[in-house]
Scaffold this motif. Structure first.
Motif, PDB file in Angstrom:
ATOM      1  N   ALA A 170       0.901  -1.359  -0.034  1.00 51.97           N
ATOM      2  CA  ALA A 170       0.007  -0.200  -0.142  1.00 51.97           C
ATOM      3  C   ALA A 170       0.949   1.375  -0.203  1.00 51.97           C
ATOM      4  CB  ALA A 170      -0.954   0.045   0.990  1.00 51.97           C
ATOM      5  N   SER A 171       2.074   1.120   0.720  1.00 50.25           N
ATOM      6  CA  SER A 171       2.868   2.405   0.754  1.00 50.25           C
ATOM      7  C   SER A 171       3.617   2.554  -0.530  1.00 50.25           C
ATOM      8  CB  SER A 171       3.873   2.309   1.922  1.00 50.25           C
ATOM      9  OG  SER A 171       4.717   1.153   1.785  1.00 50.25           O
ATOM     10  N   ILE A 172       3.897   1.537  -1.174  1.00 51.12           N
ATOM     11  CA  ILE A 172       4.598   1.767  -2.606  1.00 51.12           C
ATOM     12  C   ILE A 172       3.455   2.389  -3.470  1.00 51.12           C
ATOM     13  CG2 ILE A 172       5.275   0.355  -4.484  1.00 51.12           C
ATOM     14  CD1 ILE A 172       6.576  -1.652  -2.607  1.00 51.12           C
ATOM     15  N   VAL A 173       2.296   1.893  -3.492  1.00 51.26           N
ATOM     16  CA  VAL A 173       1.518   2.315  -4.511  1.00 51.26           C
ATOM     17  C   VAL A 173       1.199   3.887  -4.078  1.00 51.26           C
ATOM     18  CG1 VAL A 173      -0.901   2.227  -5.265  1.00 51.26           C
ATOM     19  CG2 VAL A 173       0.341   0.131  -4.955  1.00 51.26           C
ATOM     20  N   LEU A 174       0.999   4.312  -2.701  1.00 54.64           N
ATOM     21  CA  LEU A 174       0.763   5.570  -2.400  1.00 54.64           C
ATOM     22  C   LEU A 174       1.811   6.488  -2.783  1.00 54.64           C
ATOM     23  CD1 LEU A 174      -0.865   7.476  -0.759  1.00 54.64           C
ATOM     24  CD2 LEU A 174       0.165   6.789   1.202  1.00 54.64           C
ATOM     25  N   VAL A 175       3.139   6.297  -2.501  1.00 46.75           N
ATOM     26  CA  VAL A 175       4.261   7.054  -2.752  1.00 46.75           C
ATOM     27  C   VAL A 175       4.430   7.274  -4.308  1.00 46.75           C
ATOM     28  CG1 VAL A 175       6.689   7.124  -2.638  1.00 46.75           C
ATOM     29  CG2 VAL A 175       5.644   6.507  -0.645  1.00 46.75           C
ATOM     30  N   PHE A 176       4.032   6.099  -4.926  1.00 43.88           N
ATOM     31  CA  PHE A 176       4.308   6.212  -6.411  1.00 43.88           C
ATOM     32  C   PHE A 176       3.173   7.117  -7.038  1.00 43.88           C
ATOM     33  CE2 PHE A 176       2.762   4.388 -10.656  1.00 43.88           C
ATOM     34  CZ  PHE A 176       3.871   4.829 -11.430  1.00 43.88           C
ATOM     35  N   SER A 177       1.953   7.064  -6.517  1.00 37.94           N
ATOM     36  CA  SER A 177       0.822   7.990  -6.813  1.00 37.94           C
ATOM     37  C   SER A 177       1.042   9.236  -6.542  1.00 37.94           C
ATOM     38  CB  SER A 177      -0.409   7.417  -6.164  1.00 37.94           C
ATOM     39  OG  SER A 177      -0.793   6.295  -6.511  1.00 37.94           O
ATOM     40  N   ILE A 178       1.640   9.674  -5.575  1.00 36.93           N
ATOM     41  CA  ILE A 178       2.247  11.111  -5.078  1.00 36.93           C
ATOM     42  C   ILE A 178       3.108  11.553  -6.059  1.00 36.93           C
ATOM     43  CG2 ILE A 178       3.094  12.613  -3.403  1.00 36.93           C
ATOM     44  CD1 ILE A 178       1.766  10.815  -1.424  1.00 36.93           C
TER      45      ILE A 178
END
Length: 199
Positions: A170-178
């Motif tokens: 979830a953190s990987i996807v969140l950081v990538f989205s930001i």
């Protein structure tokens, strides 16, 4: 130049994120609710053979079909291969049911729940974690019925790669989205030489 920078700022992080997520993929049993899909829950395999009773292949997960001769087969590379032991299905069958013990029952015109055969499971002395095993010298399976020792047959299930939803993924996807949002906003800003309008 801006397009090249934009491509690099998007392409490189995208490849990195895909690699990170791919390393977290896990093979799990998923429910398809399709009678064609059969998977072994355990360490055993489903056996198949060709029309000459040679070239055996063992599967942890199989896609079943009925061939033109009424034989229950597993599809391998799009080709039907007979189950071993052989299972004949009436030509007028309507539905096929396989319980966890491998018993195969068929509904057809004129009768219901007819027992037509049994899926036997194959285990091997060597520790194989592969999903598909091919016949080779010295590879001889121990054939037995489904049990706590060998495993159980699950109809309507298949093996698939699943990305577990964890704090890490979830953190990987969140950081990538930001990151993608920031890159997009940066390149959507005013062009060089264009005056910034004050409110």
């Amino acid at each position: 130049m801006n397009m090249m920078r934009f491509a690099l700022l998007v392409l490189v992080p995208t490849i990195a994120v895909i690699s990170l997520l791919a390393s977290n993929l896990q093979r799990e049993i998923v429910h398809t609710h399709d009678w064609h899909d059969v998977t072994v829950l355990g360490k055993a395999y489903i056996g198949t053979t060709d029309e000459y009773d040679e070239d055996r292949i063992w599967l942890r997960s199989a896609r079943l079909t009925v061939d033109d001769f009424g034989q229950l087969c597993a599809l391998i590379d799009g080709q039907p291969r007979r189950l071993d032991p052989l299972v004949h299905v009436p030509m007028n069958w309507r539905s096929i049911h396989i319980d966890t013990m491998g018993a195969i029952r068929v509904d057809a015109a004129g009768y219901m729940d007819q027992h037509v055969g049994q899926i036997a499971l194959c285990t091997f002395v060597e520790a194989d974690n592969e999903e598909i095993l091919h016949e080779k010298p010295g590879r001889a399976p121990v054939v037995d019925l489904p049990s706590d020792r060998t495993g159980f047959v699950l109809q309507g299930c298949k093996m698939a790669y699943v990305l577990p939803i964890t704090a890490k993924t979830a953190s990987i996807v969140l950081v990538f989205s930001i990151w993608i949002l920031l890159v997009f906003l940066h390149f959507r800003g005013p062009e060089k030489g264009e005056p910034i309008k004050s409110p």
